[in-house]
Design a protein around this motif. Structure first.
Motif, PDB file in Angstrom:
ATOM      1  N   HIS A 167      -6.728  -2.400  -4.881  1.00 15.06           N
ATOM      2  CA  HIS A 167      -7.360  -2.178  -6.039  1.00 15.06           C
ATOM      3  C   HIS A 167      -7.979  -1.220  -6.694  1.00 15.06           C
ATOM      4  O   HIS A 167      -8.354  -1.050  -7.772  1.00 15.06           O
ATOM      5  N   ILE A 176       2.450   1.515  -3.587  1.00  7.99           N
ATOM      6  CA  ILE A 176       0.856   1.877  -4.582  1.00  7.99           C
ATOM      7  C   ILE A 176       0.713   3.083  -4.175  1.00  7.99           C
ATOM      8  O   ILE A 176       0.473   4.393  -4.930  1.00  7.99           O
ATOM      9  N   VAL A 179       0.695  -3.861 -11.849  1.00  8.66           N
ATOM     10  CA  VAL A 179      -0.051  -3.596 -10.341  1.00  8.66           C
ATOM     11  C   VAL A 179      -1.343  -4.462 -10.194  1.00  8.66           C
ATOM     12  O   VAL A 179      -1.568  -4.670  -9.688  1.00  8.66           O
ATOM     13  N   LYS A 180      -2.268  -3.592 -11.229  1.00  8.33           N
ATOM     14  CA  LYS A 180      -3.551  -3.715 -11.073  1.00  8.33           C
ATOM     15  C   LYS A 180      -3.966  -5.202 -11.087  1.00  8.33           C
ATOM     16  O   LYS A 180      -4.758  -6.246 -10.315  1.00  8.33           O
ATOM     17  N   ASP A 206       0.534  -1.622  -0.504  1.00  9.54           N
ATOM     18  CA  ASP A 206      -0.589  -0.036   0.191  1.00  9.54           C
ATOM     19  C   ASP A 206       0.700   1.255  -0.272  1.00  9.54           C
ATOM     20  O   ASP A 206       0.675   1.861  -0.466  1.00  9.54           O
ATOM     21  N   VAL A 256       3.827   0.176 -13.260  1.00 12.70           N
ATOM     22  CA  VAL A 256       2.344   0.675 -12.839  1.00 12.70           C
ATOM     23  C   VAL A 256       1.309  -0.028 -13.411  1.00 12.70           C
ATOM     24  O   VAL A 256       0.791  -0.722 -12.572  1.00 12.70           O
ATOM     25  N   HIS A 274      -7.253   2.092  -5.532  1.00 16.99           N
ATOM     26  CA  HIS A 274      -6.278   2.890  -6.402  1.00 16.99           C
ATOM     27  C   HIS A 274      -5.858   2.288  -7.666  1.00 16.99           C
ATOM     28  O   HIS A 274      -4.700   3.587  -8.127  1.00 16.99           O
ATOM     29  N   CYS A 275      -4.693   1.428  -7.551  1.00 15.57           N
ATOM     30  CA  CYS A 275      -4.656   1.044  -8.517  1.00 15.57           C
ATOM     31  C   CYS A 275      -5.132   1.571  -9.808  1.00 15.57           C
ATOM     32  O   CYS A 275      -5.177   1.696 -11.142  1.00 15.57           O
ATOM     33  N   THR A 276      -6.838   1.315  -9.870  1.00 14.98           N
ATOM     34  CA  THR A 276      -7.631   1.573 -10.824  1.00 14.98           C
ATOM     35  C   THR A 276      -7.661   2.804 -11.056  1.00 14.98           C
ATOM     36  O   THR A 276      -7.420   3.606 -12.647  1.00 14.98           O
ATOM     37  N   TYR A 300       2.402   6.247  -5.454  1.00 13.45           N
ATOM     38  CA  TYR A 300       2.596   6.710  -7.560  1.00 13.45           C
ATOM     39  C   TYR A 300       1.876   7.897  -7.022  1.00 13.45           C
ATOM     40  O   TYR A 300       1.658   8.510  -8.057  1.00 13.45           O
ATOM     41  N   ASN A 346      -4.291   3.844 -13.458  1.00 17.01           N
ATOM     42  CA  ASN A 346      -3.970   3.909 -14.233  1.00 17.01           C
ATOM     43  C   ASN A 346      -4.991   4.373 -15.225  1.00 17.01           C
ATOM     44  O   ASN A 346      -4.650   4.771 -16.631  1.00 17.01           O
TER      45      ASN A 346
END
Length: 361
Positions: free
Chosen positions: A265, A188, A238-239, A185, A235, A267-269, A191, A272
């Motif tokens: 997840h 991410i 990672v999702k 976490d 990056v 946050h990754c969305t 990022y 991206n």
């Protein structure tokens, strides 16, 4: 007399060529940093207390793997190939994973085994000079500990350390899988800091493109595009990796921790999607720069064309009366010189008025 040396400097071997011809699982450091000895820092904790240790041998480090308490084993420096190989053997890690752990060109990945989960990620953060820094990091989740391999001491885990040492949050009361989540976490979340910097650079460049589209601005835009592509390469995968951790049936990841991974997840969305927008904006910036440079050139050509248009008839009149013919009637006129000047001035004023009405000036 000096003798010319015939010794030629050996060409530098690229990082990719260092692996050519070696057997799979050969531990080879491919980073650009100078080779240094690895150092190990251990935070061993329970709900009541936390201890910090600096073990010197792999046997001492191994003792924290199966301890009753939970341990964060942080290995700083991955260029010491012999030490990494010995440590990995003691922990029972697959040589292919150790190869990926110190391969700085390895893309983010997750590998699941019966006794541990191995992950490779990229830490992105800003240096003191506000430059983008990427650092290779590998995380290995065991039942009672998390083993971390990172290139240098600087990292994005300071917040996790403070929470752990000061007893803040849930880390102390949870098992090693929550520590694994907390470290992931932190990577991410940082990022977002990098993306804020990219957004600020983009806003500054947008102002420069509008006000002063110089060649230096084009270089900045090109560097921005390279940074965005680099970030996206690190990056974007990672999702999918987080999705695998959420859907895994491995007993090392508890159901409670999967709930927190869902937040990661999300946050990754968001990251991206933001990267995709920034990528398109950076391309638009270059198009805007080229358009503004073209408009700037058109303005220059417009001024030159208007000046030429004004002086063409004046040059025509002056050229006619500059011819050396004896029988030109106007040459004998008393006020011919002033009349010609008057005609030329009237032509000049008339064309200026015409250009103004057409809004070409």
């Amino acid at each position: 007399m000096k003798r010319k040396s015939t010794t030629q400097e050996k060409p530098k071997v690229s990082r990719a060529r260092r692996k050519i011809g070696k057997a799979p699982g050969t531990i080879t450091y491919l980073g650009r940093r100078e080779k240094t000895d690895s150092s190990v820092n251990v935070l061993d904790y329970s709900p009541e207390e936390v201890y910090e240790y600096y073990p010197k041998t792999t046997e001492e480090i191994l003792s924290y793997k199966d301890s009753v308490s939970t341990s964060w084993i942080d290995v700083v420096g991955i260029s010491d190939e012999l030490f990494i190989a010995d440590l990995g053997q003691k922990f029972g890690l697959n040589p292919l994973l150790l190869e990926d752990a110190i391969n700085t060109q390895q893309r983010p990945k997750i590998d699941e085994y019966e006794d541990y989960i191995f992950g490779v990620f990229k830490m992105l953060y800003l240096s003191n000079s506000n430059e983008l820094v990427n650092e290779h990091v590998a995380l290995v989740l065991f039942e009672n500990c998390v083993l971390v391999f990172q290139e240098v001491k600087e990292d994005v885990f300071e917040g996790v350390r403070n929470r752990l040492i000061n007893g803040l949050g849930r880390i102390r009361s949870r098992t090693s899988d929550y520590l694994f989540f907390a470290l992931l976490d932190a990577i991410i979340d940082n990022y977002f800091v990098v993306l804020e910097s990219i957004n600020h650079r983009m806003e500054v460049l947008e102002e420069e493109v509008y006000n002063d589209p110089s060649p230096n601005v084009a270089q900045k835009i090109q560097q921005l595009k390279k940074d965005i592509l680099k970030i996206r390469r690190y990056v974007f995968p990672v999702k999918e990796l987080i999705s695998r951790l959420i859907d895994t049936e491995n007993q090392l990841i508890s159901r409670d921790t999967k709930l927190f991974l869902r937040d990661v997840h999300d946050h990754c969305t968001e990251i991206n999607e933001t990267l995709q927008v920034y990528r398109e904006m950076s391309m638009s910036l270059m198009e805007m720069y080229m358009s503004n440079m073209s408009n700037k050139m058109n303005e220059v050509m417009k001024v030159l064309t208007i000046m030429a248009s004004i002086f063409i008839p004046l040059t025509f009149v002056a050229g006619i009366y500059g011819m050396n013919f004896k029988n030109m009637p106007e040459l004998q006129t008393e006020y011919g010189y002033f009349v010609v000047w008057g005609v030329m001035i009237i032509l000049f004023i008339g064309m200026m008025v015409y250009f103004k009405r057409k809004r070409w000036l």
